[in-house]
Design an enzyme around this catalytic site. Structure first.
Site, PDB file in Angstrom:
ATOM      1  N   HIS A 129      79.715  14.912   2.462  1.00  0.00           N
ATOM      2  CA  HIS A 129      79.324  16.316   2.641  1.00  0.00           C
ATOM      3  C   HIS A 129      77.824  16.486   2.886  1.00  0.00           C
ATOM      4  O   HIS A 129      77.372  17.571   3.241  1.00  0.00           O
ATOM      5  CB  HIS A 129      79.786  17.175   1.451  1.00  0.00           C
ATOM      6  CG  HIS A 129      78.973  17.051   0.204  1.00  0.00           C
ATOM      7  ND1 HIS A 129      79.311  16.211  -0.836  1.00  0.00           N
ATOM      8  CD2 HIS A 129      77.843  17.673  -0.193  1.00  0.00           C
ATOM      9  CE1 HIS A 129      78.432  16.333  -1.808  1.00  0.00           C
ATOM     10  NE2 HIS A 129      77.524  17.217  -1.443  1.00  0.00           N
ATOM     11  N   ASP A 159      84.557  11.460  -0.176  1.00  0.00           N
ATOM     12  CA  ASP A 159      83.217  12.052  -0.112  1.00  0.00           C
ATOM     13  C   ASP A 159      82.139  10.979  -0.030  1.00  0.00           C
ATOM     14  O   ASP A 159      81.027  11.155  -0.523  1.00  0.00           O
ATOM     15  CB  ASP A 159      82.941  13.009  -1.284  1.00  0.00           C
ATOM     16  CG  ASP A 159      81.722  13.897  -1.019  1.00  0.00           C
ATOM     17  OD1 ASP A 159      81.424  14.152   0.154  1.00  0.00           O
ATOM     18  OD2 ASP A 159      81.060  14.309  -2.002  1.00  0.00           O
ATOM     19  N   GLY A 231      70.579  18.882  -3.646  1.00  0.00           N
ATOM     20  CA  GLY A 231      69.793  17.839  -2.995  1.00  0.00           C
ATOM     21  C   GLY A 231      69.997  16.473  -3.617  1.00  0.00           C
ATOM     22  O   GLY A 231      69.659  15.457  -3.012  1.00  0.00           O
ATOM     23  N   ASN A 232      70.548  16.427  -4.846  1.00  0.00           N
ATOM     24  CA  ASN A 232      70.837  15.140  -5.479  1.00  0.00           C
ATOM     25  C   ASN A 232      72.075  14.465  -4.897  1.00  0.00           C
ATOM     26  O   ASN A 232      72.329  13.284  -5.165  1.00  0.00           O
ATOM     27  CB  ASN A 232      71.051  15.308  -6.989  1.00  0.00           C
ATOM     28  CG  ASN A 232      69.750  15.293  -7.771  1.00  0.00           C
ATOM     29  OD1 ASN A 232      69.284  16.326  -8.219  1.00  0.00           O
ATOM     30  ND2 ASN A 232      69.161  14.122  -7.910  1.00  0.00           N
ATOM     31  N   SER A 233      72.868  15.196  -4.128  1.00  0.00           N
ATOM     32  CA  SER A 233      74.078  14.626  -3.546  1.00  0.00           C
ATOM     33  C   SER A 233      73.784  13.344  -2.787  1.00  0.00           C
ATOM     34  O   SER A 233      72.857  13.285  -1.972  1.00  0.00           O
ATOM     35  CB  SER A 233      74.720  15.621  -2.572  1.00  0.00           C
ATOM     36  OG  SER A 233      75.349  16.667  -3.248  1.00  0.00           O
ATOM     37  N   GLY A 288     103.426   8.871   2.178  1.00  0.00           N
ATOM     38  CA  GLY A 288     104.032   9.756   3.164  1.00  0.00           C
ATOM     39  C   GLY A 288     104.824  10.880   2.518  1.00  0.00           C
ATOM     40  O   GLY A 288     105.837  11.327   3.068  1.00  0.00           O
TER      41      GLY A 288
END
Length: 391
Positions: A129, A159, A231-233, A288
């Site tokens: 992200h 992610d 901003g730490n992501s 599935g």
């Protein structure tokens, strides 16, 4: 991004040459890391060489001849770890997709995040992200050098993203093989780019609050009270050995909620990295099926309730005789009660491999063998998804 992914819908010793009665002063930092020391046994007591203690644990030691005691003072490990890991942490900044490229105040319409160097030739891991929808992206290393991103791969399911810059001889962070040795209460450090890009390589300290958290994510997460901010992501969660045990990804963001952040464990990061460099993408195995968790599993209560099949999506699952309304108890002999359980288990498989499912169908307990397909992850029913998003 300059916003963390929200958790809701869109951090007796001895002197060297003498056997002495001693005092050993320890700290939480020392107890968090295990070391192996040689010992001497005498008269039923165990003695440790003080020089070896200083060599392996750092700190200072002094023998007091008046009291006959050896006083050891531990070194604060946090500054050393931050100094060691920071050169492997980068800032990532760019324009959000759709933003104006030039003119007026739009030149300040920027978003940023953090990344961790995993290969000396410019490969960096961050959050999906952070880079998804980012244009004109620039990576800034800890020494202030700027680089354009020349390659990128994003895996929104986990992610995790992997990006490449044209650089050489970068300092690589040590990524733990897994987070299995991570303990609740262990001291951890988050390093990143909180709030403003000018605050690159900021460090905050906390403890591991919980492990194996299944909160609005496809895989298990590490919870910590380390302060992480927008901003730490994509930045690292580091233990006192200097190992990256997780990649910071999201936090609870609500009035009255503090210091509840989540990181993607090292084993999931390694899973994505290994698949990308082996196959060029994550070859994610899937049953599935569309599944619905029990009420207990949804609200987080301990449960042994099975999952209900709400839709059979793949021809392989249909061929195996699986039907809507069947209930799933275990995969390859391992009990599953949530979709996260299934996704974690299927990280050990590739599409095309077969697994045995223990199910209840038409009131009977049956075994089905299904060929795994390639997909994102097992999916929730619409009813369950709404319950999660409404938290």
């Amino acid at each position: 991004m300059n916003d963390l992914k929200p958790i809701f819908r869109n951090a007796g010793l001895t002197a060297a040459t003498c056997l002495l009665a001693t005092t050993f002063i320890s700290t939480p930092e020392i107890s968090a890391a295990s070391v192996s020391l040689d010992v001497t046994q005498k008269d039923g007591q165990i003695y440790i060489n003080s020089k070896e203690v200083l060599a392996k644990l750092g700190g200072t030691g002094k023998y007091d001849s008046k009291t006959g005691k050896y006083i050891y003072t531990a070194k604060d490990q946090v500054p050393e770890v931050v100094e060691k890991v920071s050169p492997s942490v980068v800032g990532i900044i760019g324009r959000p997709e759709g933003g104006e490229e030039t003119g007026g105040s739009d030149r300040y319409n920027l978003t940023h995040g953090t990344g961790v160097i995993i290969r000396s030739n410019g490969w960096i891991v961050t959050n999906a992200h952070v880079i998804d929808g980012l244009t004109e992206a620039v990576v800034v290393t800890s020494d202030g050098k700027s680089y354009k991103i020349v390659e990128s791969y994003s895996d929104p399911v986990s992610d995790i993203a992997i990006i490449k810059i044209n650089a050489k001889s970068l300092k690589v962070a040590k990524l733990a093989s897994s987070s299995e040795q991570t303990r609740v209460g262990e001291t951890v450090i988050a390093i990143g780019t909180p709030v403003s890009f000018s605050l690159r390589n900021s460090a905050t300290v906390g403890v591991v609050s919980g492990l194996n958290r299944g909160v609005n994510a496809s895989y298990r997460l590490i919870q910590s009270d380390t302060a992480i901010n927008p901003g730490n992501s994509g930045g690292p969660l580091v233990n006192l050995k200097g190992e990256v045990v997780g990649i910071n990804s999201m936090k609870f963001a609500a009035l009255g909620v503090e210091n509840t952040g989540f990181s993607i464990p090292a084993e999931t990061v390694n899973y994505v990295i290994k698949h990308y460099f082996t196959y060029g993408e994550v070859m994610r195995a899937s049953l599935g099926l569309e599944l619905e968790e029990s009420w207990s599993a949804i609200v987080g209560l301990p449960t042994e309730d099975p999952l209900t099949i709400t839709s059979v999506l793949s021809k392989e699952a249909k061929k195996a005789g699986i039907q809507e309304g069947d209930e799933l108890y275990s995969i390859a002999g391992k009990r599953v009660t949530s979709v996260v359980d299934i996704n974690e288990l299927l990280k050990n498989y590739l599409p095309g491999q077969k697994v045995k499912l223990l199910m209840q169908s038409g009131g009977d307990i049956v075994t089905r063998q299904v060929v795994l397909t390639q997909g994102e992850t097992e999916v929730y029913s619409e009813e369950e998804e709404s319950a999660i998003e409404g938290e």
